[in-house]
Design an enzyme around this catalytic site. Structure first.
Site, short mmCIF file in Angstrom:
data_model
loop_
_atom_site.label_atom_id
_atom_site.label_comp_id
_atom_site.label_asym_id
_atom_site.label_seq_id
_atom_site.Cartn_x
_atom_site.Cartn_y
_atom_site.Cartn_z
N ASP A 30 29.22 43.43 29.69
CA ASP A 30 29.07 44.26 30.90
C ASP A 30 27.62 44.17 31.36
O ASP A 30 26.70 44.18 30.53
CB ASP A 30 29.44 45.71 30.57
CG ASP A 30 29.61 46.56 31.81
OD1 ASP A 30 28.60 46.77 32.53
OD2 ASP A 30 30.73 47.03 32.06
N HIS A 100 40.96 45.72 33.66
CA HIS A 100 39.98 45.36 32.64
C HIS A 100 39.84 46.48 31.63
O HIS A 100 40.08 47.63 31.92
CB HIS A 100 38.62 45.01 33.25
CG HIS A 100 37.99 46.10 34.07
ND1 HIS A 100 38.44 46.44 35.33
CD2 HIS A 100 36.95 46.92 33.81
CE1 HIS A 100 37.69 47.42 35.81
NE2 HIS A 100 36.79 47.75 34.91
#
Length: 113
Positions: A30, A100
């Site tokens: 991320d 996700h």
């Protein structure tokens, strides 16, 4: 899906720091991590959210969870534990409308409700 950032990552149009990839799934760090380990695990098939899953996607969803397990082991968070989060919709804070899973770990996590 033309403007989907995750589809662009899958297609290689946007760089990412991948930790796993196969023909159905990709996992990458991320860009705004909230813990030492914060990896996104996504299907290559564009599915806008958890609410858009179809009957034919159930094998893919099960496979995603096996990939999450493998990535957790590779990232070294399997022993002490980790969190898996899927944000869905406006109130769920979903900002990218491509299914996700956030794999978060590497420290003691707090409950933030």
């Amino acid at each position: 899906m033309g403007d989907c950032i995750f589809c662009k990552i899958i297609d290689g149009e946007i760089p990412s720091k991948k930790v796993y990839e196969d023909d159905r799934v990709v996992a990458f760090h991320d860009i705004n991590p909230i813990a030492p380990v914060h990896v996104l695990v996504i299907p290559k098939k564009h599915i806008p959210s958890l609410l858009d899953l179809k009957e034919e996607d159930k094998e893919l969803v099960g496979y995603l969870h096996l990939v999450i397990q493998q990535v957790a082991k590779e990232m070294g968070v399997d022993r002490d534990g980790f969190r898996v989060v899927t944000n869905t919709g406006l109130h769920g804070q979903q900002t990218v409308f491509h299914l996700h899973y956030h794999l978060i770990g590497g420290r003691q996590l707090q409950w933030t409700m």
